[in-house]
Enzyme design. Structure first.
Site, short mmCIF file in Angstrom:
data_model
loop_
_atom_site.label_atom_id
_atom_site.label_comp_id
_atom_site.label_asym_id
_atom_site.label_seq_id
_atom_site.Cartn_x
_atom_site.Cartn_y
_atom_site.Cartn_z
N GLU A 28 0.80 -1.22 0.00
CA GLU A 28 0.00 0.00 0.00
C GLU A 28 0.84 1.27 0.00
OE1 GLU A 28 -3.02 0.00 3.00
OE2 GLU A 28 -3.90 -1.86 2.31
N GLU A 85 -5.23 -8.45 0.87
CA GLU A 85 -5.88 -8.04 2.12
C GLU A 85 -7.35 -7.77 1.85
OE1 GLU A 85 -4.41 -4.80 4.51
OE2 GLU A 85 -2.33 -5.41 4.18
C1 FCB Z 1 -4.36 -1.94 5.53
C2 FCB Z 1 -2.95 -2.23 6.02
C3 FCB Z 1 -2.88 -3.29 7.08
C4 FCB Z 1 -4.02 -3.20 8.06
C5 FCB Z 1 -5.34 -3.13 7.34
C6 FCB Z 1 -6.55 -3.10 8.24
O1 FCB Z 1 -4.44 -0.65 5.02
O2 FCB Z 1 -2.14 -2.62 4.94
O3 FCB Z 1 -1.63 -3.21 7.69
O4 FCB Z 1 -3.82 -2.15 8.92
O5 FCB Z 1 -5.37 -2.00 6.51
#
Ligand code: FCB
Length: 460
Positions: free
Chosen positions: A179, A359
């Site tokens: 990210e 994620e």
């Molecule tokens: C993302 C992050 C991760 C975690 C999630 C909830 O933005 O990459 O580390 O904090 O959100």
């Protein structure tokens, strides 16, 4: 106070694939600073998140000092992953554990920790997916300007060389950054994450230097790790105007959030809305340095963004309210599975790379009931809806090859500290006891049945 039940959970459109694509990978993700703890042990140097926590800038004055104590309990955590049935585990390496000063002399004890972790994963039949950078820049490098200085690309390439030489015999899946848009926007733009810098004068060079670092790291990995499969992990969320007057702000926010990294990395140009802002930092040959061929596109996605103009904020745009009838998680993130379906189709078509969802998950204040069970039904509903939307995207042509839930364990949720729990496993921080939640069992069952259906029949 708990929120009223959601009025509307936007359904996603279209039918779903019945069979998962062959070789679809089910996994789970974490990151170094959020779980490891042991921040002062075995020669680890401080990172910007240690400094941020020490300055009491995290909710409840939480710090990452102990976190989930994964540094000592990694074997138990790998055993839990094995129970979960995941084929792959995405974790990150703490740069300052390997290079306490960010560069210079490596720290053998830190290197040895990831040897132990990688070996334990391989012994459990779980493929290690190694992410080089999940936001924990060595403090010593921030002292020299961190991501706002062009030198950072060289520091990152040297760190990547160390990682590639040490683990490249056993690890083949590498991500450069997690990210990049999120950590640059929050850490260098809005200023409410480490290292707490603010404004376009910090944000724009940080973006360009991270992009240069990505390109340099791809080259290092390609040269040093035979058969490496390399990508970067982008958080891509449609950015919608909160009101009719917010359209321009939403478009600019969207350019920073969704395009500032994938466009130059995969297509060799900054998006039109950012070209002027990036001009002072882009030198001849830079875009070719950044746009190195990669093997896959990592996608993190939780919700759409409702953006608003914000003349008093450091960037002129910010987060606006979601419409009142949109369902939200307990931490107010809009629940909108159809935005996930759309995003998968968009990134798959635009970047023409296999997509791995690295994620997706649900954050809330889970707590054990009187019998010690954690019945996180809302998390299960969320995962069902989002995985369903992914099945629709695949049916509609998106090339999605894997799904990794965030997260294995409850952990240090950055500025929110330990109050927000995203884990499939509950962590009782005072005792460090791990208790699988209902969602852990649900995900284990899903993986089992998906893999059974997916298994090619043995030739008779
Ligand atoms: C993302 C992050 C991760 C975690 C999630 C909830 O933005 O990459 O580390 O904090 O959100």
């Amino acid at each position: 106070m708990s929120k009223p039940a959601p009025k509307r959970l936007p359904g996603s459109s279209g039918s779903r694939v019945k069979r998962w694509p062959h070789d679809f990978i089910w996994g789970v993700s974490t990151s170094s600073f959020q779980i490891e703890g042991a921040t002062r042990e075995d020669g680890r140097g401080p990172s910007i998140w240690d400094t941020f926590g020490a300055a009491s800038r995290v909710a409840n004055r939480d710090t990452g000092d102990i976190a989930c104590d994964h540094y000592h309990r990694y074997a138990e955590d790998v055993a839990l992953m094995r129970k979960l049935g995941v084929q792959a585990y995405r974790f990150s390496v703490a740069w300052s554990r390997l290079l306490p000063q960010g560069r210079g002399a490596p720290n053998e004890a830190g290197l040895a920790f990831y040897d132990r972790l990688i070996d334990a994963l391989l012994a459990a039949g779980i493929e290690p997916w190694l992410c080089l950078y999940h936001w924990d820049l060595p403090q010593a490098l921030d002292d020299l300007g961190g991501w706002t200085t062009r030198d950072a690309a060289g520091w990152f390439a040297d760190y990547t060389t160390l990682v590639a030489r040490r683990y490249g015999d056993r690890v083949k899946r590498f991500a450069t950054f997690n990210e990049p848009s999120v950590f640059t926007l929050f850490g260098y733009g809005f200023g409410d994450s480490a290292p707490g810098k603010k404004g376009l004068a910090a944000l724009n060079p940080a973006i360009h230097n991270v992009n240069l670092a990505h390109g340099a790291a791809v080259d290092v990995l390609r040269a040093l790790v035979p058969k490496a499969l390399i990508g970067a992990i982008h958080n891509y969320q449609p950015c919608w105007p909160a009101t009719a007057t917010d359209a321009a702000a939403a478009a600019l926010f969207g350019a920073y959030w969704n395009l500032a990294f994938p466009e130059p990395q995969c297509l060799g140009a900054y998006p039109a809305r950012l070209t002027k802002a990036m001009e002072p930092y882009v030198q001849a040959g830079d875009l070719a340095r950044i746009c190195r061929p990669v093997d896959w596109f990592g996608l993190n996605h939780y919700s759409p963004i409702y953006a608003k103009a914000d003349a008093s904020g450091p960037l002129g745009f910010g987060f606006g309210p979601a419409p009142a009838d949109v369902a939200r998680t307990p931490i107010e993130w809009p629940i909108y599975p159809d935005a996930f379906r759309e995003t998968l189709l968009t990134v798959s078509a635009r970047y023409q790379l296999p997509v791995y969802v690295l994620e997706n998950g649900f954050g809330g204040p889970d707590a054990p009931d009187a019998k010690g069970a954690i019945k996180d039904e809302r998390r299960i509903e969320f995962l069902k809806a989002y995985i369903g939307a992914m099945q629709q995207a695949i049916a509609q042509g998106a090339d999605v090859r894997g799904y990794f839930a965030w997260s294995l364990l409850d952990n240090f949720e950055w500025g929110s500290g330990y109050g927000v729990r995203f884990g499939l496993i509950y962590v009782d921080y005072p005792t460090q006891k791990r208790t699988p939640k209902a969602s852990f069992r649900w995900y284990a069952d899903l993986i089992k049945s998906a893999r059974q259906k997916d298994e090619p029949k043995a030739a008779s």
